[in-house]
Scaffold this motif. Structure first.
Motif, PDB file in Angstrom:
ATOM      1  N   TRP A   1      -2.467  63.259  56.199  1.00 42.67           N
ATOM      2  CA  TRP A   1      -2.391  62.520  54.782  1.00 42.67           C
ATOM      3  C   TRP A   1      -3.747  62.577  54.039  1.00 42.67           C
ATOM      4  N   ALA A   2      -4.522  62.438  54.947  1.00 43.57           N
ATOM      5  CA  ALA A   2      -6.228  62.350  54.441  1.00 43.57           C
ATOM      6  C   ALA A   2      -6.224  63.808  53.705  1.00 43.57           C
ATOM      7  N   ALA A   3      -5.870  64.886  54.335  1.00 44.17           N
ATOM      8  CA  ALA A   3      -6.004  66.344  53.915  1.00 44.17           C
ATOM      9  C   ALA A   3      -5.272  66.303  52.513  1.00 44.17           C
ATOM     10  N   ARG A   4      -4.187  65.831  52.490  1.00 40.89           N
ATOM     11  CA  ARG A   4      -3.230  65.737  51.248  1.00 40.89           C
ATOM     12  C   ARG A   4      -3.795  65.027  50.013  1.00 40.89           C
ATOM     13  N   GLU A   5      -4.282  63.844  50.500  1.00 41.84           N
ATOM     14  CA  GLU A   5      -5.029  63.041  49.369  1.00 41.84           C
ATOM     15  C   GLU A   5      -6.254  63.685  48.805  1.00 41.84           C
ATOM     16  N   LYS A   6      -6.961  64.383  49.794  1.00 40.51           N
ATOM     17  CA  LYS A   6      -8.202  65.076  49.080  1.00 40.51           C
ATOM     18  C   LYS A   6      -7.797  66.204  48.172  1.00 40.51           C
ATOM     19  N   ALA A   7      -6.625  66.956  48.583  1.00 45.67           N
ATOM     20  CA  ALA A   7      -6.232  68.179  47.991  1.00 45.67           C
ATOM     21  C   ALA A   7      -5.646  67.684  46.258  1.00 45.67           C
ATOM     22  N   ALA A   8      -5.103  66.305  46.525  1.00 48.77           N
ATOM     23  CA  ALA A   8      -4.316  65.865  45.423  1.00 48.77           C
ATOM     24  C   ALA A   8      -5.387  65.110  44.565  1.00 48.77           C
ATOM     25  N   GLY A   9      -6.417  65.061  44.875  1.00 41.28           N
ATOM     26  CA  GLY A   9      -7.604  64.271  44.087  1.00 41.28           C
ATOM     27  C   GLY A   9      -7.255  62.849  44.238  1.00 41.28           C
ATOM     28  N   GLY A  10      -6.948  62.233  45.209  1.00 41.01           N
ATOM     29  CA  GLY A  10      -6.982  60.769  45.421  1.00 41.01           C
ATOM     30  C   GLY A  10      -5.562  60.066  45.469  1.00 41.01           C
TER      31      GLY A  10
ATOM     32  N   HIS B   1      10.190  62.652  55.964  1.00 41.61           N
ATOM     33  CA  HIS B   1       8.775  62.682  56.561  1.00 41.61           C
ATOM     34  C   HIS B   1       8.753  61.948  58.213  1.00 41.61           C
ATOM     35  N   ALA B   2       9.673  61.330  58.485  1.00 42.88           N
ATOM     36  CA  ALA B   2       9.661  60.785  59.937  1.00 42.88           C
ATOM     37  C   ALA B   2       9.533  62.019  61.031  1.00 42.88           C
ATOM     38  N   SER B   3       9.924  63.127  60.720  1.00 40.98           N
ATOM     39  CA  SER B   3       9.970  64.347  61.271  1.00 40.98           C
ATOM     40  C   SER B   3       9.222  65.430  61.075  1.00 40.98           C
ATOM     41  N   GLY B   4       8.811  65.220  59.746  1.00 43.15           N
ATOM     42  CA  GLY B   4       8.092  66.306  59.019  1.00 43.15           C
ATOM     43  C   GLY B   4       8.926  67.587  58.747  1.00 43.15           C
ATOM     44  N   MET B   5      10.171  67.196  58.516  1.00 39.77           N
ATOM     45  CA  MET B   5      11.209  68.177  57.923  1.00 39.77           C
ATOM     46  C   MET B   5      10.720  69.005  56.798  1.00 39.77           C
ATOM     47  N   LEU B   6      10.928  70.252  56.456  1.00 40.84           N
ATOM     48  CA  LEU B   6      10.646  71.018  55.418  1.00 40.84           C
ATOM     49  C   LEU B   6       8.979  71.333  55.317  1.00 40.84           C
ATOM     50  N   GLY B   7       8.352  70.874  56.264  1.00 41.05           N
ATOM     51  CA  GLY B   7       6.797  70.789  56.096  1.00 41.05           C
ATOM     52  C   GLY B   7       6.399  69.566  55.396  1.00 41.05           C
ATOM     53  N   ALA B   8       7.020  68.516  55.387  1.00 37.46           N
ATOM     54  CA  ALA B   8       6.520  67.263  54.935  1.00 37.46           C
ATOM     55  C   ALA B   8       5.298  66.362  55.741  1.00 37.46           C
ATOM     56  N   PRO B   9       4.388  66.125  55.120  1.00 37.60           N
ATOM     57  CA  PRO B   9       3.520  65.311  56.008  1.00 37.60           C
ATOM     58  C   PRO B   9       4.061  64.030  56.859  1.00 37.60           C
TER      59      PRO B   9
ATOM     60  N   ILE C   1       4.356  55.264  50.147  1.00 38.96           N
ATOM     61  CA  ILE C   1       3.220  56.174  50.453  1.00 38.96           C
ATOM     62  C   ILE C   1       2.338  55.523  51.426  1.00 38.96           C
ATOM     63  N   ALA C   2       1.904  54.307  51.032  1.00 37.78           N
ATOM     64  CA  ALA C   2       1.055  53.338  51.899  1.00 37.78           C
ATOM     65  C   ALA C   2       1.542  53.246  53.407  1.00 37.78           C
ATOM     66  N   ALA C   3       3.086  52.862  53.589  1.00 39.04           N
ATOM     67  CA  ALA C   3       3.601  52.597  54.589  1.00 39.04           C
ATOM     68  C   ALA C   3       3.835  53.758  55.407  1.00 39.04           C
ATOM     69  N   MET C   4       3.535  55.109  55.025  1.00 39.72           N
ATOM     70  CA  MET C   4       3.825  56.356  55.650  1.00 39.72           C
ATOM     71  C   MET C   4       2.319  56.807  56.327  1.00 39.72           C
ATOM     72  N   ARG C   5       0.919  56.442  55.663  1.00 40.96           N
ATOM     73  CA  ARG C   5      -0.192  56.784  56.052  1.00 40.96           C
ATOM     74  C   ARG C   5      -0.599  56.362  57.390  1.00 40.96           C
TER      75      ARG C   5
END
Ligand code: HEC
Length: 114
Positions: free
Chosen positions: A68-77, A52-60, A110-114
């Motif tokens: 992260w906002a888009a991910r949260e929306k797609a995941a339903g919260g 997640h530091a570099s976004g490797m492999l397509g990680a947010p 997760i909170a620390a990465m947002r």
């Protein structure tokens, strides 16, 4: 005499112990002290940051608020994000590859990465 007997007993003691039941195994296995929970930033530094530091492999990426906002929306919260972190998703292994992580540690990470 007693001392000698003890020395001999020690010299001929079996190298390994065999457990033939769960109870025997439990008696032979030292109880591991539960590890102290790690903070969000610690978990990110030790585990999640690898991708997640570099976004490797397509990680947010860490601190990419829009991603992260888009991910949260797609995941339903937030719980949806937590579920993905527990189960793994796409190229991400369950719990980011560290099965020892607890739910709260994952939440904090997760909170620390947002
Ligand atoms: C091996 C690389 C890797 C590691 C290590 C890793 N991730 Fe991920 N993570 C990914 C990838 C890749 C995605 C995107 C998955 C997809 O959408 O296919 C992702 C996505 C996520 C998402 C969004 C899930 C969703 O529903 O969109 C969360 C939350 C997440 N990771 C949390 C974590 C946490 C917490 C850790 C550390 C405990 C961690 N990750 C460690 C690679 C990783």
């Amino acid at each position: 005499m007693e001392q000698q007997r003890e020395l001999i007993a020690r010299r001929i003691a079996p190298v390994g112990l065999v457990a033939t039941s769960d109870q025997e195994l439990a008696a032979l296995t030292p109880v591991a002290a539960p590890a102290a929970p790690r903070s969000g930033p610690q978990v990110v530094a030790q585990v999640c940051g690898a991708c997640h530091a570099s976004g490797m492999l397509g990680a947010p990426k860490s601190h990419d608020k829009a991603a992260w906002a888009a991910r949260e929306k797609a995941a339903g919260g937030p719980d949806g994000l937590l579920k993905s972190a527990i189960r793994g998703k796409g190229q991400m292994p369950p719990k980011g590859g560290d099965p020892s992580l607890g739910e709260q540690e994952l939440r904090d990470a997760i909170a620390a990465m947002r």
